[in-house]
Write an enzyme that holds these catalytic residues in place. Structure first.
Site, mmCIF file in Angstrom:
data_model
loop_
_atom_site.group_PDB
_atom_site.id
_atom_site.type_symbol
_atom_site.label_atom_id
_atom_site.label_comp_id
_atom_site.label_asym_id
_atom_site.label_seq_id
_atom_site.Cartn_x
_atom_site.Cartn_y
_atom_site.Cartn_z
ATOM 1 C CG HIS A 1 -2.255 0.640 0.960
ATOM 2 N ND1 HIS A 1 -2.489 1.472 -0.107
ATOM 3 C CD2 HIS A 1 -3.434 0.575 1.645
ATOM 4 C CE1 HIS A 1 -3.738 1.905 -0.083
ATOM 5 N NE2 HIS A 1 -4.337 1.363 0.975
ATOM 6 C CG ASP B 1 -3.021 5.124 -4.126
ATOM 7 O OD1 ASP B 1 -2.382 5.068 -3.052
ATOM 8 O OD2 ASP B 1 -2.918 6.054 -4.939
#
Length: 507
Positions: free
Chosen positions: A478, A482
């Site tokens: 992450h 995204d």
């Protein structure tokens, strides 16, 4: 002038290696690119060539030591500087041997019968060194094949004159291992060997008539380790160099550590009857490294997993229709993996951050796809890499994956075969997994998990129908990817698999 011999690049994410065998000793002449030593990592064996010609000077990292990347292993002196001294030192030692060689004939020690279909073996351990007196049928060394370990006895009594195949060398079924000067060492020399043998056998526990590995004895002498305090892991309780290193480091760790970590989480009490039925097996180097790397991945990356499911009826119908023609033309079966590789390559073009990696404060975007395909082996999970998978057709992908899988299970993958991957596919479905969250293969930012194909009721055009469904899982970092990019990637993979025609039209 001296030249440094350093640890070469060990491959992606491999940070250390163990010095397995030195094929040269200080004072020996070496040629450019001549193999000096062999390093062992958790995956492959790496040979270290000589960077220059000359004479081997100091060996900094002895056998059994663990070294990092670019660590100093040894030095090579220029040919003019140190070549004369070793020769002068060798001559006095060689004169008695030359005089003795006239006393008996030379007997070759050959590789014994290895068994049906076994064509080669690896020299595991030498229990004698050059100059040692040996008795007829006394064990000289041990060979390892892919099936069993083979002990090599002395074909005659005498003195071991030469070792042709050093520890770690691979030999064929008809190779020469050593040379014995038959009849030497008799008479006045008999008492000394007996004394040496008694000393060598004294450390053996429980009356085992075994001799410790030469590298282990050398390391025990250097570190002052008592053989009785070392637990041997070799055949018949034989002490290996790894056992000595472990025993030598244990007291140091106890003295330096302020708060011992193992005591913080002791194992719970075990019933005596249960304890008698338990078995303790030391983790292999590969398994220990896998555990460390996967835990490091969890601790470093901001790992998250998103899920979806795919209707496999489109691929299964296409595969059933063309599988016979595919085999006839390309000589390889049409499997599911090539569809998944092509679908992932297609999706990575739209969402390039899944194919990227983080390097400090920079994101490295890769304009290629080196696809890692996780393969289970008896030793653990390995990930060979299909390079430039985005440039391959279905047949080339299937052939490459089949070849990599065979080499992985046979333990013949090289370091180059497993480094440089940019994305990974792991198929837990072959073992029956219905759903799982794969762990990232660092430094990659994405891994796709495939699972078991299972018939489930689905609503299609307002009707309930039975379809072959598979759950897909994408684990991603992450920090780079995204949520929108991860979901988009997985949806594109799903669309390409449910309608393979999209791959042909790049949609």
């Amino acid at each position: 002038m001296s030249t440094e011999v350093r640890v070469p690049t060990l491959g992606e994410s491999v940070t250390e290696a163990t010095v397995a065998t030195w094929f040269k000793k200080p004072g020996d002449p070496v040629a450019v690119d001549e193999m000096l030593c062999e390093l062992e990592t958790d995956k492959v064996t790496v040979e270290v060539p000589a960077p220059a010609a000359g004479t081997l000077g100091e060996i900094v990292a002895a056998e059994g030591e663990t070294v990092g990347v670019d660590a100093l292993l040894a030095t090579i002196e220029a040919a003019g500087a140190g070549a004369s001294t070793p020769k002068q030192q060798d001559k006095p030692a060689e004169k008695p041997a030359a005089a003795q060689s006239n006393e008996g004939k030379m007997v070759d020690v050959m590789v014994p019968s290895l068994g049906e279909s076994v064509t080669e073996a690896t020299v595991s351990t030498w229990f004698k060194k050059v100059g040692d007196v040996v008795a007829a049928d006394e064990m000289l060394c041990e060979l390892e094949t892919d099936k069993v370990s083979v002990e090599v006895p002395a074909p005659a009594a005498g003195v071991l004159k030469e070792i042709v195949a050093e520890e770690g060398a691979t030999v064929d079924a008809s190779a020469k291992l050593a040379v014995i000067a038959e009849g030497e060492g008799a008479g006045s020399g008999d008492s000394a060997p007996k004394a040496d043998e008694s000393k060598a056998k004294a450390p053996a526990k429980g009356g085992k008539d075994v001799e410790d590995a030469p590298s282990a004895k050398k390391l025990m002498a250097e570190k002052g380790v008592d053989p009785s305090s070392v637990q041997g892991s070799g055949k018949d309780g034989r002490i290996m160099k790894e056992d000595v290193a472990k025993a030598a480091s244990a007291p140091q760790a106890a003295s330096v550590s302020v708060a011992p970590a193992p005591a913080a989480a002791p194992r719970g009490p075990v019933n005596a009857d249960d304890g008698a039925r338990e078995e303790r097996v030391k983790m292999t180097r590969l398994r220990a490294t896998i555990a460390k790397r996967l835990k490091d991945s969890q601790n470093t990356a901001a790992m998250l997993t998103t899920y979806n499911e795919v209707d496999m009826s489109g691929i299964m119908g296409l595969r059933n229709e063309y599988k016979d023609l595919f085999v006839k033309k390309h000589g390889v079966k049409l499997g599911f993996m090539s569809f998944f590789v092509k679908a992932c390559c297609h999706a990575l073009k739209e969402v390039p951050e899944v194919n990227a990696e983080l390097d400090g404060n920079e994101v490295v975007y890769k304009n290629y796809v080196h696809m890692g395909v996780a393969v289970g082996t008896p030793s653990g999970l390995v990930v060979p890499v299909v390079r430039d998978a985005d440039q391959m057709g279905f047949a080339t992908i299937e052939k490459t994956i089949a070849e990599m899988g065979t080499r992985a299970r046979d333990g013949k993958l090289s370091m180059a075969d497993m480094q440089g991957g940019s994305f990974t596919i792991s198929n837990g479905g072959v073992y029956g997994s219905l759903m799982s969250s794969p762990i990232l293969n660092p430094p990659q930012s994405g891994i796709l998990g495939m699972h078991k194909i299972q018939d489930r009721p689905m609503v299609v055009n307002g009707e309930i129908v039975i379809r072959p469904m598979m759950y897909l899982a994408l684990s991603y970092d992450h920090r780079i990817v995204d949520g929108k990019g991860a979901v988009t990637f997985l949806v594109r993979v799903k669309e390409a698999l449910e309608d393979p025609r999209r791959l042909l039209m790049d949609l």
